[in-house]
Design an enzyme around this catalytic site. Structure first.
Site, PDB file in Angstrom:
ATOM      1  N   LYS A 194     -10.947   1.629  -3.045  1.00 56.80           N
ATOM      2  CA  LYS A 194      -9.976   2.570  -3.614  1.00 56.80           C
ATOM      3  C   LYS A 194      -9.566   2.141  -5.016  1.00 56.80           C
ATOM      4  O   LYS A 194      -9.475   2.974  -5.932  1.00 56.80           O
ATOM      5  CB  LYS A 194      -8.744   2.665  -2.708  1.00 56.80           C
ATOM      6  N   LYS A 229      -4.971  -6.353   2.856  1.00 58.43           N
ATOM      7  CA  LYS A 229      -4.389  -5.580   3.960  1.00 58.43           C
ATOM      8  C   LYS A 229      -3.753  -6.546   4.934  1.00 58.43           C
ATOM      9  O   LYS A 229      -4.226  -7.668   5.133  1.00 58.43           O
ATOM     10  CB  LYS A 229      -5.460  -4.752   4.676  1.00 58.43           C
ATOM     11  N   ASN A 260       3.618  10.808   8.556  1.00 60.99           N
ATOM     12  CA  ASN A 260       3.978  10.859   7.150  1.00 60.99           C
ATOM     13  C   ASN A 260       2.894  11.530   6.310  1.00 60.99           C
ATOM     14  O   ASN A 260       3.164  12.462   5.547  1.00 60.99           O
ATOM     15  CB  ASN A 260       4.245   9.446   6.625  1.00 60.99           C
ATOM     16  N   SER A 286       1.445   2.557  -6.183  1.00 59.53           N
ATOM     17  CA  SER A 286       1.827   1.152  -6.037  1.00 59.53           C
ATOM     18  C   SER A 286       1.530   0.385  -7.326  1.00 59.53           C
ATOM     19  O   SER A 286       2.305  -0.479  -7.751  1.00 59.53           O
ATOM     20  CB  SER A 286       1.083   0.510  -4.861  1.00 59.53           C
TER      21      SER A 286
END
Length: 423
Positions: free
Chosen positions: A103, A115, A230, A357
């Site tokens: 990503k 992660k 979400n 982020s």
């Protein structure tokens, strides 16, 4: 290594790590890298397992298992979410760290992938227990994370409050404030505008771009979304506002389907904090049945391994946009491609969260904060550019979008590893 289904020629792996490594091998070969590049990039460079004792509300002590994986830091510090989930395992965390590297590479960010996760069930835990677990996890991994090492973020069943507890614990350990240590924080603690919707909005933008390429008008398009948490909930809202008809949604317990369209505003108000809604209605169908309904756009936004060789022939969508991590197996990807169904892979649709982020990290480091409109404009620009790059590569090399996304995501990381002399 990992679960398999079927037998003989139909056997396929359901291991996210094994599947990722299989695609990596093919992609690195197509790009002309030496075999040792696969050896370097097929596993995280660092993986940590921790045990976290937590005092529960009843006075007992429960020991939780946590994980943190850092894939590759050739381009910069690693970054990636922390999930609290009852199905967390080491191999999945490793695969998710690798996907985060992809990503970042697709979006052109100066990061590698990380992660983390804790094996737990947040649905059964009090706020006090979640706080003690959050702080315990940070204490356990504190030596390998930091604003120049590895930057955590929210993921499944974690949120701004949990990020705030983790930030506070890290600040106590280091004895200085460090807002850039973690992203997805509340705004008052240095969080970024737009971070709460970034993942879903990024996916919705990708879906808009893909629909246009496939000649699908969003206004009036029939959309099915597996998952109503979400990500799925916000995507339903965004696409509904764009004029699409959301004809199916689901949660872990079942699915709601109406070919004339569901009342999304009403359902969003009625769901609980975990996205549960189907239990409030009679006539719910199964998740498996929902996936096979006729629609224009199918969005798996729940869990992995939902479209496999077993049901890929029954998918009736024109466009499949992955929002969950690994919802479509390798064999299923090939089947969908052969059937002319356009698939947008998770490492592309899921880049919105890490993009914002990155914006939050940059704002924390410079002490200057952008407004919401500017953040969302920057996000759209990055997502559209990323989609266009991957789409053009898929066309120029006559390959599916997953291979094109992996090739785009891995290129700079592999080149940086060579320049550093690692291979």
């Amino acid at each position: 290594m990992g679960n398999t289904v079927g037998d003989g020629k139909e056997k396929e792996t359901l291991s996210l790590l094994t599947s990722t490594q299989m695609v990596f091998r093919e992609v690195l070969d197509k790009l002309g890298f030496k075999p040792e590049m696969f050896d370097l990039l097929s596993e995280p460079m660092k993986s940590l397992i921790v045990r976290i004792p937590v005092r529960m509300d009843d006075g007992s002590t429960q020991i939780f298992t946590g994980f943190r994986a850092q894939h590759n830091d050739a381009l910069g510090p690693t970054i990636g979410g922390i999930r609290f989930h009852p199905c967390v395992c080491e191999d999945d965390i490793k695969a998710l760290a690798i996907w985060m590297s992809l990503k970042c590479g697709i979006a052109g960010l100066p990061f590698g992938g990380g992660k983390g996760g804790v094996l737990c069930n947040p649905r059964t835990m009090s706020m006090g227990e979640l706080e003690r677990l959050s702080r315990g996890y940070v204490r356990a991994i504190s030596q390998i994370v930091g604003p120049t090492k590895d930057i955590p973020a929210p993921d499944i069943y974690t949120n701004a409050q949990i990020m705030a507890w983790m930030l506070d614990e890290y600040s106590k350990l280091k004895q200085y404030g460090s807002a850039a240590f973690i992203t997805g924080k509340p705004l008052v603690l240095g969080g970024s505008e737009g971070r709460d919707i970034a993942g879903a909005l990024g996916a919705a933008i990708c879906i808009e771009e893909a629909a246009e390429k496939q000649g699908i008008r969003l206004k009036g398009a029939r959309v099915i979304i597996q998952g109503f948490g979400n990500a799925g909930g916000f995507i339903a809202k965004f696409l509904h506002e764009a004029g699409a008809d959301i004809i199916g949604i689901s949660d872990v317990y079942g699915a709601l389907y109406d070919p004339d369209g569901l009342n999304i505003e009403y359902l969003l108000k009625r769901r609980d904090s975990f996205g549960t809604i189907s239990t409030l209605f009679d006539g719910a169908i199964t998740n498996e049945e929902l996936l096979e309904q006729d629609c224009d756009i199918l969005i798996p936004a729940a869990v992995s391994n939902q479209i496999t060789a077993e049901n890929a022939h029954a998918i009736k969508a024109r466009l499949v946009a992955e929002v969950a991590n690994g919802p479509t197996t390798i064999k299923a990807t090939r089947i969908l491609t052969e059937r002319g169904i356009f698939l947008v892979p998770d490492v592309l649709t899921g880049a919105g969260g890490v993009i914002v982020s990155y914006f939050e990290w940059v704002q924390n480091k410079q002490g200057y904060y952008w407004g919401r409109e500017e953040i969302l404009d920057k996000l759209r620009e990055r997502i559209v550019q990323s989609f266009t790059t991957v789409y053009n590569l898929s066309k120029s090399r006559n390959i599916n979008m997953r291979l094109a996304a992996y090739m785009t995501g891995i290129q700079k990381m592999a080149e940086a590893s060579i320049y550093r002399g690692w291979v």
